[in-house]
Write a protein that holds these residues in place. Structure first.
Motif, PDB file in Angstrom:
ATOM      1  N   LEU A  50      55.379  22.682  17.054  1.00 42.38           N
ATOM      2  CA  LEU A  50      55.534  21.828  18.229  1.00 42.38           C
ATOM      3  C   LEU A  50      56.077  22.618  19.419  1.00 42.38           C
ATOM      4  CD1 LEU A  50      55.599  18.904  19.436  1.00 42.38           C
ATOM      5  CD2 LEU A  50      57.958  18.764  18.611  1.00 42.38           C
ATOM      6  N   GLY A  51      55.408  22.472  20.580  1.00 40.48           N
ATOM      7  CA  GLY A  51      55.881  23.101  21.796  1.00 40.48           C
ATOM      8  C   GLY A  51      55.543  24.571  21.936  1.00 40.48           C
ATOM      9  N   SER A  78      45.627  26.839  20.497  1.00 41.13           N
ATOM     10  CA  SER A  78      46.785  26.141  21.060  1.00 41.13           C
ATOM     11  C   SER A  78      46.560  24.638  20.999  1.00 41.13           C
ATOM     12  CB  SER A  78      47.010  26.555  22.516  1.00 41.13           C
ATOM     13  OG  SER A  78      47.386  27.909  22.611  1.00 41.13           O
ATOM     14  N   ALA A  79      47.607  23.918  20.654  1.00 40.37           N
ATOM     15  CA  ALA A  79      47.520  22.460  20.594  1.00 40.37           C
ATOM     16  C   ALA A  79      47.374  21.877  21.994  1.00 40.37           C
ATOM     17  CB  ALA A  79      48.768  21.888  19.927  1.00 40.37           C
ATOM     18  N   PRO A  80      46.729  20.728  22.128  1.00 39.78           N
ATOM     19  CA  PRO A  80      46.659  20.055  23.437  1.00 39.78           C
ATOM     20  C   PRO A  80      48.021  19.500  23.827  1.00 39.78           C
ATOM     21  CG  PRO A  80      45.773  18.640  21.717  1.00 39.78           C
ATOM     22  CD  PRO A  80      46.032  19.976  21.067  1.00 39.78           C
ATOM     23  N   PRO A  93      52.819  20.851  24.146  1.00 42.51           N
ATOM     24  CA  PRO A  93      51.800  21.187  23.151  1.00 42.51           C
ATOM     25  C   PRO A  93      52.147  20.566  21.800  1.00 42.51           C
ATOM     26  CG  PRO A  93      52.377  23.120  24.432  1.00 42.51           C
ATOM     27  CD  PRO A  93      53.383  22.064  24.778  1.00 42.51           C
ATOM     28  N   SER A  94      51.276  19.709  21.301  1.00 38.64           N
ATOM     29  CA  SER A  94      51.550  18.995  20.054  1.00 38.64           C
ATOM     30  C   SER A  94      50.242  18.595  19.392  1.00 38.64           C
ATOM     31  CB  SER A  94      52.394  17.743  20.332  1.00 38.64           C
ATOM     32  OG  SER A  94      52.633  17.014  19.144  1.00 38.64           O
ATOM     33  N   TRP A  95      50.122  18.917  18.111  1.00 40.65           N
ATOM     34  CA  TRP A  95      48.898  18.575  17.372  1.00 40.65           C
ATOM     35  C   TRP A  95      48.802  17.073  17.122  1.00 40.65           C
ATOM     36  CZ3 TRP A  95      45.761  22.500  17.479  1.00 40.65           C
ATOM     37  CH2 TRP A  95      46.249  23.816  17.404  1.00 40.65           C
ATOM     38  N   PHE A  96      49.954  16.440  16.887  1.00 41.64           N
ATOM     39  CA  PHE A  96      50.006  14.994  16.644  1.00 41.64           C
ATOM     40  C   PHE A  96      51.413  14.510  16.967  1.00 41.64           C
ATOM     41  CE2 PHE A  96      50.776  17.237  12.629  1.00 41.64           C
ATOM     42  CZ  PHE A  96      51.993  16.693  12.212  1.00 41.64           C
ATOM     43  N   ASP A  97      51.627  13.203  16.965  1.00 40.71           N
ATOM     44  CA  ASP A  97      52.926  12.665  17.342  1.00 40.71           C
ATOM     45  C   ASP A  97      53.933  12.789  16.195  1.00 40.71           C
ATOM     46  OD1 ASP A  97      54.788  11.535  19.017  1.00 40.71           O
ATOM     47  OD2 ASP A  97      54.198   9.471  18.605  1.00 40.71           O
ATOM     48  N   ILE A  98      55.178  13.072  16.565  1.00 43.05           N
ATOM     49  CA  ILE A  98      56.289  13.136  15.612  1.00 43.05           C
ATOM     50  C   ILE A  98      57.332  12.127  16.070  1.00 43.05           C
ATOM     51  CG2 ILE A  98      58.086  14.590  14.609  1.00 43.05           C
ATOM     52  CD1 ILE A  98      56.347  17.014  15.180  1.00 43.05           C
TER      53      ILE A  98
END
Length: 252
Positions: A50-51, A78-80, A93-98
């Motif tokens: 994350l980030g 890189s994650a969106p 930058p995060s692949w999905f929500d946490i």
């Protein structure tokens, strides 16, 4: 949850000079080999935390100096940028929500955003296989959030891959996903490494992984690292290199 690389002083110097080293390497023309190379093309996909960003993690590949990796294609996407609940909706930058930090074994899971991210990872894998790489020589690795995405991507991929390596990750889904794991995916080996002093993704979250995978019918090697926090060590990467080497398929 950026990757922090712990290394011996000489390794730190090597990472500091990575820009110069890469420039020198990339400046050399590719010379065709007159000998048949027994090692087939392989692919390592690394998913950051994350980030973080893909380019920031590229120095990792320089630590894999064994000749078995001379035909390896590395990818550090890189994650969106997305709003993240655990950081008060901040966009990063995060692949999905946490939903919460620290991540525990019982933390809430946002399966819908995980599955969306999995589709993107599968597209990357499909593209490499279409380019000629044997699925058995495809390895997906990830740290923290990237480790959780690695696990989901491996379990839901319809083919058997060379392996998946999870570093300081967690299970980003509920037990209902077991019904979606194909017989081919169950043959993909998993390496799971976790620091026992991790205060961001608690060690208990990592410990929950192997029993889940065992129930799902997968093989998982779990390695605990005393004193290691939420970071990845040189020792872990050395083991990853050996772990992948033993699973690479030759071109013969």
């Amino acid at each position: 949850m950026k990757l922090k690389l712990l290394a011996k002083p000489i390794a730190v110097i090597g990472i500091t000079l990575i820009g110069t080293i890469l420039f020198i390497l990339l400046s050399q023309p590719n010379q065709p080999s007159s000998k048949t190379d027994p090692m087939a093309r392989s692919f390592v996909l690394w998913l950051h935390g994350l980030g973080d960003s893909g380019p920031a993690n590229e120095p990792i590949k320089t630590l894999f100096s064994s000749p078995e990796f001379r035909n390896t294609v590395w990818s550090f996407p890189s994650a969106p940028s997305n709003p993240v609940t655990c950081n008060y909706g901040s966009v990063m930058p995060s692949w999905f929500d946490i939903h919460e930090i620290p991540v525990t074994a019982d933390s809430p899971k946002d399966e819908s955003s995980v599955l969306k991210a999995v589709q993107n990872v599968h597209a990357m894998i499909d593209k490499e296989i279409a380019a000629g790489t044997d699925p058995n020589n495809v390895f997906v690795c990830g740290f923290s959030q990237g480790g959780a995405l690695t696990l989901a991507s491996i379990l839901l991929y319809p083919k058997t891959l060379g392996g998946g390596a999870v570093f300081s990750g967690w299970l980003p889904f509920n037990t209902s996903i077991i019904e979606q794991i194909s017989s081919n995916a169950k043959r993909t080996p998993i390496l799971w490494s976790h620091g026992m002093a991790d205060r961001t993704v608690l060690f208990e979250a990592g410990q929950a992984g192997p029993p889940f995978l065992e129930r799902a019918g997968l093989s998982c090697e779990f390695k605990a690292y005393p004193g290691l926090g939420h970071s990845i060590s040189h020792e872990e990467l050395q083991h990853l290199e050996s772990w992948i080497k033993t699973r690479l398929q030759s071109s013969s």
